[in-house]
Write an enzyme that holds these catalytic residues in place. Structure first.
Site, PDB file in Angstrom:
ATOM      1  CB  SER A   9      -0.978  -0.121   1.420  1.00  0.00           C
ATOM      2  OG  SER A   9      -1.435   1.278   1.403  1.00  0.00           O
ATOM      3  CG  HIS A  34      -3.689  -1.453  -1.694  1.00  0.00           C
ATOM      4  ND1 HIS A  34      -4.858  -2.239  -2.035  1.00  0.00           N
ATOM      5  CD2 HIS A  34      -4.186  -0.733  -0.892  1.00  0.00           C
ATOM      6  CE1 HIS A  34      -5.714  -1.988  -1.293  1.00  0.00           C
ATOM      7  NE2 HIS A  34      -5.508  -1.081  -0.482  1.00  0.00           N
ATOM      8  CG  ASP A  36      -4.978   2.494   0.546  1.00  0.00           C
ATOM      9  OD1 ASP A  36      -5.903   1.767   0.491  1.00  0.00           O
ATOM     10  OD2 ASP A  36      -3.856   2.119   1.049  1.00  0.00           O
ATOM     11  CG  MET A  38      -8.282   7.367   2.051  1.00  0.00           C
ATOM     12  SD  MET A  38      -7.392   7.141   3.813  1.00  0.00           S
ATOM     13  CE  MET A  38      -6.471   5.567   3.644  1.00  0.00           C
ATOM     14  CG  HIS A  68      -9.039   0.371  -0.871  1.00  0.00           C
ATOM     15  ND1 HIS A  68      -8.460   0.144   0.497  1.00  0.00           N
ATOM     16  CD2 HIS A  68     -10.378   0.409  -0.789  1.00  0.00           C
ATOM     17  CE1 HIS A  68      -9.546  -0.098   1.364  1.00  0.00           C
ATOM     18  NE2 HIS A  68     -10.691   0.158   0.794  1.00  0.00           N
ATOM     19  CG  MET A  70     -11.118   3.515   1.810  1.00  0.00           C
ATOM     20  SD  MET A  70      -9.615   3.357   2.687  1.00  0.00           S
ATOM     21  CE  MET A  70      -8.464   3.568   1.087  1.00  0.00           C
ATOM     22  CG  MET A 139     -11.564  -2.448   4.957  1.00  0.00           C
ATOM     23  SD  MET A 139      -9.962  -1.949   3.997  1.00  0.00           S
ATOM     24  CE  MET A 139      -9.064  -1.219   5.375  1.00  0.00           C
ATOM     25  N   GLY A 144      -9.009   4.284   6.734  1.00  0.00           N
ATOM     26  CA  GLY A 144      -8.540   5.768   6.867  1.00  0.00           C
ATOM     27  C   GLY A 144      -7.204   5.998   7.249  1.00  0.00           C
ATOM     28  CG  ASP A 177      -6.254  -2.591   2.940  1.00  0.00           C
ATOM     29  OD1 ASP A 177      -5.136  -2.484   3.602  1.00  0.00           O
ATOM     30  OD2 ASP A 177      -6.871  -1.894   2.150  1.00  0.00           O
ATOM     31  N   GLY A 178      -4.935  -4.358   5.901  1.00  0.00           N
ATOM     32  CA  GLY A 178      -4.707  -3.584   7.128  1.00  0.00           C
ATOM     33  C   GLY A 178      -3.956  -4.637   8.291  1.00  0.00           C
ATOM     34  N   GLY A 199       1.185  -2.087   4.128  1.00  0.00           N
ATOM     35  CA  GLY A 199       1.792  -0.727   4.068  1.00  0.00           C
ATOM     36  C   GLY A 199       2.789  -0.377   4.916  1.00  0.00           C
TER      37      GLY A 199
HETATM   38  C1  DX5 Z   1      -6.360   1.624   5.345  1.00  0.00           C
HETATM   39  C2  DX5 Z   1      -5.720   1.369   4.028  1.00  0.00           C
HETATM   40  C3  DX5 Z   1      -4.591   0.319   3.892  1.00  0.00           C
HETATM   41  C4  DX5 Z   1      -3.725   0.986   4.676  1.00  0.00           C
HETATM   42  C5  DX5 Z   1      -2.902  -0.450   5.319  1.00  0.00           C
HETATM   43  O1  DX5 Z   1      -7.470   2.525   5.195  1.00  0.00           O
HETATM   44  O2  DX5 Z   1      -6.837   0.662   3.111  1.00  0.00           O
HETATM   45  O3  DX5 Z   1      -4.355  -0.205   2.587  1.00  0.00           O
HETATM   46  O4  DX5 Z   1      -2.475   1.441   3.970  1.00  0.00           O
HETATM   47  O5  DX5 Z   1      -1.656  -0.190   6.156  1.00  0.00           O
HETATM   48  P1  DX5 Z   1      -1.167  -1.092   7.007  1.00  0.00           P
HETATM   49  O6  DX5 Z   1      -0.618  -2.328   6.363  1.00  0.00           O
HETATM   50  O7  DX5 Z   1      -0.132  -0.337   7.508  1.00  0.00           O
HETATM   51  O8  DX5 Z   1      -2.099  -1.474   8.144  1.00  0.00           O
HETATM   52 ZN    ZN Z   2      -6.287  -0.238   1.103  1.00  0.00          ZN
END
Ligand code: DX5
Ligand code: ZN
Length: 230
Positions: A9, A34, A36, A38, A68, A70, A139, A144, A177-178, A199
């Site tokens: 990510s 990936h 993200d 937001m 992704h 959001m 998730m 976020g 993811d997460g 990430g």
């Molecule tokens: C959170 C994102 C993730 C995030 C994951 O809302 O969708 O993709 O970057 O980060 P890590 O791997 O650090 O939990």
């Molecule tokens: Zn994500």
């Protein structure tokens, strides 16, 4: 062994050097970017849009880009990401008034489609749209922010999603993811995931300025995946 894919990510990458970061992380053996998105409305943070996706393509990124979303609403921005070079576009059912229509819009725009489930969102939607998704994203944190801890109940949800996908006989990726790290990726794979977003675990590795800084962590994740019993 399943066809595992590692999806760094870029939320945790150095945005001032994003092209280089993506080049380096893919060269380290990762598979999918990936991305993200937001909007400070659906989630309490604001990140990047289609221009950045397009810039990565122009920079020479050839790997699949997994967008992704959001954001809420989703339909207006889907064709823009398709034009910007997205491979997958996934969104949260809460972000669309008409989930089936939005999934169709992703495919009509030429991308692979996916639906994303927050930790407390039931998988119910899935059974009615299994023929319209190429990816299911669970998730394992609330969306976020990067750097949060993996929510354990996601393992049961993965097992449930894996059953639904296998029973459908369709080729659908199951992404998580997460909070994915070297020390839990194997257990997550054993619960049914085949695509792993990470990430902070990847982008915090190694020494700044070293082009090979991500090799060790990506290899460690692959070694753990090779041990997974599924
Ligand atoms: C959170 C994102 C993730 C995030 C994951 O809302 O969708 O993709 O970057 O980060 P890590 O791997 O650090 O939990
Ligand atoms: Zn994500």
């Amino acid at each position: 062994m399943r066809d595992y894919k590692i999806a760094p990510s870029i939320l945790s990458a150095d945005f001032a050097r994003l092209g280089e970061e993506v080049t380096n992380v893919i060269a380290s053996g990762a598979d999918i970017v990936h991305f993200d998105v937001m909007d400070n409305h659906y989630v309490p943070n604001l990140t990047i849009g289609p221009l950045v996706c397009e810039a990565l393509r122009k920079h020479g990124v050839k790997a699949e880009i997994d967008v992704h979303l959001m954001v809420k609403p989703v339909d207006r921005i889907i064709p823009d990401f398709a034009k910007a070079g997205a491979t997958y576009i996934t969104f949260h059912p809460e972000g669309s008034e008409h989930v089936d229509r939005s999934l169709q819009l992703v495919r009509d725009s030429g991308c692979k489609s996916g639906l994303v489930f927050n930790p407390a969102t039931p998988l119910d939607y899935l059974k009615y749209v299994l023929d319209k998704v190429d990816m299911v994203l669970l998730m394992s944190v609330n969306p976020g922010f990067g750097g949060q801890s993996f929510i354990k109940s996601s393992l049961d949800k993965l097992r449930e999603a894996r059953k639904l996908i296998d029973a459908s006989g369709r080729k659908i990726r199951l992404e998580i993811d997460g909070g994915v790290k070297v020390d839990n990726i194997r257990e997550i794979a054993e619960a049914g995931a085949d695509t792993f977003v990470a990430g902070s675990a990847i982008f915090s590795a190694g020494k700044a300025g070293d082009a090979n800084r991500y090799n060790t962590v990506v290899k460690a994740m692959r070694d753990e995946l090779a041990k997974a019993k599924v």
